[in-house]
Design a protein around this motif. Structure first.
Motif, PDB file in Angstrom:
ATOM      1  N   GLY A  97      -9.712   6.152  -2.214  1.00  0.00           N
ATOM      2  CA  GLY A  97      -9.053   5.644  -3.411  1.00  0.00           C
ATOM      3  C   GLY A  97      -7.829   6.397  -3.892  1.00  0.00           C
ATOM      4  O   GLY A  97      -7.248   7.225  -3.186  1.00  0.00           O
ATOM      5  N   ARG A  98      -7.477   6.056  -5.139  1.00  0.00           N
ATOM      6  CA  ARG A  98      -6.236   6.572  -5.729  1.00  0.00           C
ATOM      7  C   ARG A  98      -6.378   8.050  -6.112  1.00  0.00           C
ATOM      8  O   ARG A  98      -7.424   8.463  -6.604  1.00  0.00           O
ATOM      9  CB  ARG A  98      -5.885   5.751  -6.974  1.00  0.00           C
ATOM     10  CG  ARG A  98      -5.236   4.418  -6.651  1.00  0.00           C
ATOM     11  CD  ARG A  98      -5.050   3.591  -7.902  1.00  0.00           C
ATOM     12  NE  ARG A  98      -6.322   3.039  -8.367  1.00  0.00           N
ATOM     13  CZ  ARG A  98      -6.825   1.874  -7.975  1.00  0.00           C
ATOM     14  NH1 ARG A  98      -6.154   1.129  -7.119  1.00  0.00           N
ATOM     15  NH2 ARG A  98      -7.971   1.446  -8.426  1.00  0.00           N
ATOM     16  N   ARG A 137       0.694   4.848   0.473  1.00  0.00           N
ATOM     17  CA  ARG A 137      -0.302   5.831   0.930  1.00  0.00           C
ATOM     18  C   ARG A 137      -0.135   7.197   0.268  1.00  0.00           C
ATOM     19  O   ARG A 137      -1.083   7.962   0.191  1.00  0.00           O
ATOM     20  CB  ARG A 137      -0.264   5.973   2.456  1.00  0.00           C
ATOM     21  CG  ARG A 137      -0.723   4.692   3.140  1.00  0.00           C
ATOM     22  CD  ARG A 137      -1.107   4.845   4.574  1.00  0.00           C
ATOM     23  NE  ARG A 137      -0.878   3.574   5.252  1.00  0.00           N
ATOM     24  CZ  ARG A 137      -1.710   2.544   5.232  1.00  0.00           C
ATOM     25  NH1 ARG A 137      -2.847   2.627   4.597  1.00  0.00           N
ATOM     26  NH2 ARG A 137      -1.415   1.429   5.853  1.00  0.00           N
ATOM     27  N   THR A 177      -9.188   1.174   6.208  1.00  0.00           N
ATOM     28  CA  THR A 177     -10.484   1.405   5.559  1.00  0.00           C
ATOM     29  C   THR A 177     -11.662   1.195   6.514  1.00  0.00           C
ATOM     30  O   THR A 177     -12.814   1.145   6.070  1.00  0.00           O
ATOM     31  CB  THR A 177     -10.674   0.489   4.327  1.00  0.00           C
ATOM     32  OG1 THR A 177     -10.698  -0.877   4.775  1.00  0.00           O
ATOM     33  CG2 THR A 177      -9.563   0.683   3.313  1.00  0.00           C
ATOM     34  N   GLU A 193      -9.453  -3.253  -2.959  1.00  0.00           N
ATOM     35  CA  GLU A 193      -8.228  -2.693  -3.548  1.00  0.00           C
ATOM     36  C   GLU A 193      -7.317  -2.038  -2.506  1.00  0.00           C
ATOM     37  O   GLU A 193      -6.132  -1.889  -2.739  1.00  0.00           O
ATOM     38  CB  GLU A 193      -8.586  -1.637  -4.611  1.00  0.00           C
ATOM     39  CG  GLU A 193      -9.234  -2.251  -5.834  1.00  0.00           C
ATOM     40  CD  GLU A 193      -9.722  -1.184  -6.805  1.00  0.00           C
ATOM     41  OE1 GLU A 193     -10.510  -0.325  -6.379  1.00  0.00           O
ATOM     42  OE2 GLU A 193      -9.310  -1.217  -7.967  1.00  0.00           O
ATOM     43  N   HIS A 194      -7.884  -1.647  -1.344  1.00  0.00           N
ATOM     44  CA  HIS A 194      -7.083  -0.877  -0.381  1.00  0.00           C
ATOM     45  C   HIS A 194      -7.125  -1.469   1.026  1.00  0.00           C
ATOM     46  O   HIS A 194      -6.738  -0.790   1.977  1.00  0.00           O
ATOM     47  CB  HIS A 194      -7.573   0.578  -0.359  1.00  0.00           C
ATOM     48  CG  HIS A 194      -7.601   1.202  -1.717  1.00  0.00           C
ATOM     49  ND1 HIS A 194      -6.469   1.412  -2.461  1.00  0.00           N
ATOM     50  CD2 HIS A 194      -8.638   1.610  -2.496  1.00  0.00           C
ATOM     51  CE1 HIS A 194      -6.796   1.939  -3.633  1.00  0.00           C
ATOM     52  NE2 HIS A 194      -8.112   2.063  -3.673  1.00  0.00           N
ATOM     53  N   SER A 195      -7.607  -2.684   1.205  1.00  0.00           N
ATOM     54  CA  SER A 195      -7.643  -3.281   2.541  1.00  0.00           C
ATOM     55  C   SER A 195      -6.730  -4.509   2.573  1.00  0.00           C
ATOM     56  O   SER A 195      -6.294  -4.996   1.537  1.00  0.00           O
ATOM     57  CB  SER A 195      -9.078  -3.629   2.942  1.00  0.00           C
ATOM     58  OG  SER A 195      -9.699  -4.439   1.963  1.00  0.00           O
ATOM     59  N   ASP A 221      -2.147  -6.639   0.792  1.00  0.00           N
ATOM     60  CA  ASP A 221      -3.455  -6.080   0.420  1.00  0.00           C
ATOM     61  C   ASP A 221      -4.177  -6.992  -0.581  1.00  0.00           C
ATOM     62  O   ASP A 221      -3.597  -7.965  -1.085  1.00  0.00           O
ATOM     63  CB  ASP A 221      -3.324  -4.639  -0.095  1.00  0.00           C
ATOM     64  CG  ASP A 221      -2.638  -4.536  -1.447  1.00  0.00           C
ATOM     65  OD1 ASP A 221      -2.353  -5.574  -2.067  1.00  0.00           O
ATOM     66  OD2 ASP A 221      -2.384  -3.405  -1.882  1.00  0.00           O
ATOM     67  N   SER A 226     -13.986  -2.722  -0.466  1.00  0.00           N
ATOM     68  CA  SER A 226     -12.727  -2.037  -0.166  1.00  0.00           C
ATOM     69  C   SER A 226     -11.514  -2.854  -0.587  1.00  0.00           C
ATOM     70  O   SER A 226     -10.378  -2.487  -0.249  1.00  0.00           O
ATOM     71  CB  SER A 226     -12.654  -1.793   1.346  1.00  0.00           C
ATOM     72  OG  SER A 226     -12.785  -3.039   2.022  1.00  0.00           O
ATOM     73  N   GLY A 273      -5.169  -1.547   5.987  1.00  0.00           N
ATOM     74  CA  GLY A 273      -5.487  -0.587   4.930  1.00  0.00           C
ATOM     75  C   GLY A 273      -6.026   0.722   5.486  1.00  0.00           C
ATOM     76  O   GLY A 273      -6.053   1.736   4.791  1.00  0.00           O
ATOM     77  N   LEU A 276      -2.573   7.623  -2.470  1.00  0.00           N
ATOM     78  CA  LEU A 276      -4.002   7.522  -2.123  1.00  0.00           C
ATOM     79  C   LEU A 276      -4.516   8.856  -1.584  1.00  0.00           C
ATOM     80  O   LEU A 276      -3.753   9.648  -1.033  1.00  0.00           O
ATOM     81  CB  LEU A 276      -4.217   6.439  -1.069  1.00  0.00           C
ATOM     82  CG  LEU A 276      -3.787   5.028  -1.464  1.00  0.00           C
ATOM     83  CD1 LEU A 276      -4.036   4.069  -0.303  1.00  0.00           C
ATOM     84  CD2 LEU A 276      -4.531   4.557  -2.707  1.00  0.00           C
ATOM     85  N   ILE A 315       0.853  -1.199   0.000  1.00  0.00           N
ATOM     86  CA  ILE A 315       0.000   0.000   0.000  1.00  0.00           C
ATOM     87  C   ILE A 315       0.891   1.253   0.000  1.00  0.00           C
ATOM     88  O   ILE A 315       1.651   1.474   0.943  1.00  0.00           O
ATOM     89  CB  ILE A 315      -0.954   0.019   1.213  1.00  0.00           C
ATOM     90  CG1 ILE A 315      -1.932  -1.162   1.085  1.00  0.00           C
ATOM     91  CG2 ILE A 315      -1.703   1.340   1.314  1.00  0.00           C
ATOM     92  CD1 ILE A 315      -2.999  -1.217   2.141  1.00  0.00           C
TER      93      ILE A 315
END
Ligand SMILES: Cc1cc2nc3c(=O)[nH]c(=O)nc-3n(C[C@H](O)[C@H](O)[C@H](O)COP(=O)(O)OP(=O)(O)OC[C@H]3O[C@@H](n4cnc5c(N)ncnc54)[C@H](O)[C@@H]3O)c2cc1C
Length: 555
Positions: A14-15, A5, A142, A210-212, A187, A208, A140, A8, A3
């Protein structure tokens, strides 16, 4: 570290650079339509503050503690910059985002550490214990229930955030048992890529995803979009290793055991309050090669609930099965509509459906199968189709399924756009036996609507059935209400309180998959009872006697 950050959005989802991607025409159309439904003119919200403008007090940690942490995690693994402390202070709930956008963050960690391995995690916990620091384990980040808020308990000297994302390796594959062992900070995309390369999948896709992280999924007892086929995370975990303040705890890798109560079951959902999950062995499935997802229209939400129940109780093997209530069906249509396009096939199909008796109050069901062959997927989808038609459904073909798959990880970007328009968006979820699902839905929608009227002057409440079981289902609610910047956190907490009381009052659980965190913890005794709470506290006292692990969450 999977990840990154800095790529993000720190105060949204998100991105960086990605968004809902509405054209100007579509934006003004949506603004007008939503305003019309809420009976007000939407006023754009104040611009979120820049991260650089937020002033933080220096870390309270002394050099000796920082040096000890550096000896374990390396120079780059111990961070006290404003960026690190702010991006690890909160999660992604509505109140978290409101605070981040204003730059009023409140509780802050003194330090963020990235242990390189399991021994590093154990050493960090020892240093934190000596320094009387609270430890918040951060995957993540999230969490939508205040699960990673950097808050210390009275008497503690501050918060150390333990970021797990350096623990991101595939440890082992056991092909004959069809299991894979990963470090817990990996992730979703990285974990799935390792499996896909071997023709396997975990089949766990929370929105979630993609980011967890794996550790976050286990710690929150999460559930993915295809849980009908693969199960919730609790069904995918074979065993795990957890570093607690009292030492390492491991559960055994066996398919089932009758050696007393199941320790996995006590650790799944422990929300970082017992220790740090450092690795887990997971059940994997063959990678499906085809999917077949379709839509079906019903005259009302109660009708679609009955139809979905029929499909589940017939045991038709589907991966996707969800039913939107009338408001969500209508809003989804509104969000898809592009006024710049001359032909809107979806709108034409719905007009034809209205003529066939599927008018106002209608409800869309999405269903789908994932299989190794087109034939098998088609057979299961056709089985469900027969069952749904017999229950009164009107087939909508594959277009709604395709749209759902295309947008399934993009919808959260919408929340930031709505916040920019001065509209708060929050979600709540619960589960109940089939015998209570319909009443639970209408009771909670009523409570949400009343609460939004009372605390925000207006609001839209909608819901869908998102996960189903033979004996019941999960209901997922989304609310939209106009933000009053002078009292937005109060608006949220009042609405949340009244809705949560209604959920429990109608026989639903406090959470089906988001977890408890700090937002739900005061209701835990209602669900678990006094003796149940004593048992959970006893487990906490055994593994974390000083109460240093994620204080104020879960219990
Ligand atoms: C847009 C959006 C969509 C979402 N969709 C879903 C969904 O479909 N299904 C679902 O279940 N949830 C969903 N969630 C909620 C959230 O993503 C899940 O709870 C997820 O499992 C959290 O994983 P994470 O790695 O981000 O954990 P974090 O947010 O970092 O942590 C969550 C909790 O787990 C603890 N924790 C994290 N890692 C570890 C570890 N290694 N050991 C011990 N404790 C740990 C933390 O201390 C905290 O209490 C969604 C959230 C958002 C913002």
């Amino acid at each position: 570290m999977t990840i990154a950050r800095d790529k993000l959005r720190w105060n949204g989802w998100g991105r960086l650079g990605e968004s809902v991607g509405f054209s100007r025409v579509r934006e003004s159309y949506l603004r007008e339509q939503l305003g019309h439904r809420l009976g007000l003119r939407l006023a754009p919200a104040a611009m979120p503050v820049a991260l650089e403008s937020i002033r933080l007090p220096p870390t309270k940690l002394g050099q000796s503690t920082l040096c000890a942490l550096r000896a374990v995690c390396g120079e780059g693994g111990v961070r006290t910059s404003a960026f690190e402390r702010i991006t690890h202070a909160l999660g992604k709930s509505l109140p978290d985002l409101l605070r981040l956008r204003r730059g009023e963050i409140g509780a802050l960690p003194e330090v963020v550490v990235y242990p390189p391995d399991e021994n590093g995690v154990a050493a960090v916990l020892r240093i934190a214990r000596e320094g009387q620091l609270a430890v918040v384990t951060f995957g993540g980040g999230t969490s939508v229930v205040g699960g990673v808020e950097a808050r210390a308990a009275p008497g503690q000297s501050g918060v150390l955030v333990l970021d797990t994302t350096r623990l991101d390796a595939l440890i082992a594959i056991d092909p004959s048992s069809a299991t894979a062992t990963f470090q817990a900070g990996i992730d979703g995309p990285a974990l799935e890529a390792e499996l896909v390369a071997r023709g396997r999948t975990l089949g766990h896709f929370p929105q979630s995803f993609e980011h967890s992280t794996l550790g976050g999924w286990i710690a929150t007892r999460s559930s993915g979009q295809f849980s009908n086929a693969y199960g919730g995370i609790e069904e995918l975990v074979v065993s795990m290793r957890v570093i607690t303040p009292e030492g390492a705890l491991r559960t055994v890798s066996v398919p089932r055991s009758a050696a007393g109560p199941d320790l996995n079951a006590l650790l799944v959902g422990s929300e970082g309050t017992l220790g740090v999950i450092v690795e887990a062995t997971l059940r994997t499935s063959p990678l499906p090669l085809v999917h077949d997802e379709r839509g079906m229209l019903f005259r009302s939400f109660p009708e679609s609930l009955a139809a979905v129940r029929e499909v589940v109780q017939h045991g038709i093997p589907l991966s996707l099965l969800r039913a939107s209530d009338a408001t969500e069906t209508e809003l989804a249509q509104l969000l898809r509509r592009d006024p710049g396009r001359r032909f809107d096939l979806g709108a034409l199909a719905l007009r034809a459906a209205s003529r066939a008796g599927y008018g106002p109050g209608r409800s869309v069901v999405l269903y789908g199968a994932e299989e190794m062959t087109r034939k098998a997927a088609g057979q299961h989808a056709a089985g469900a189709r027969r069952c749904l038609r017999a229950a009164g459904g009107l087939p909508l073909g594959r277009a709604p399924g395709r749209a759902w798959r295309r947008d399934r990880f993009r919808t959260p970007y919408l929340r930031d756009w709505l916040l920019d328009q001065g509209l708060a968006v929050d979600t709540l979820e619960t589960a109940a036996p089939w015998s209570r699902v319909e009443r639970l839905h209408s009771g909670v929608i009523r409570a949400l609507q009343d609460a939004m009227e009372a605390h925000a002057g207006a609001g839209i409440a909608m819901g869908h059935l998102s996960h189903s079981y033979r004996d019941g289902a999960c209901l997922y609610f989304t609310i939209l209400f106009p933000i009053d910047p002078a009292r937005d956190l109060l608006q949220w907490s009042e609405i949340k309180r009244e809705a949560t009381d209604a959920i429990l009052g109608e026989g639903g659980t406090l959470s089906h998959h988001h977890g408890v965190g700090s937002d739900h913890s005061s209701w835990m005794p209602v669900e678990k009872g006094a003796l149940g709470m004593r048992a959970l506290h006893a487990m906490k006292d055994a593994l974390d006697p000083s109460g240093m692990m994620n204080p104020g969450k879960l219990l």
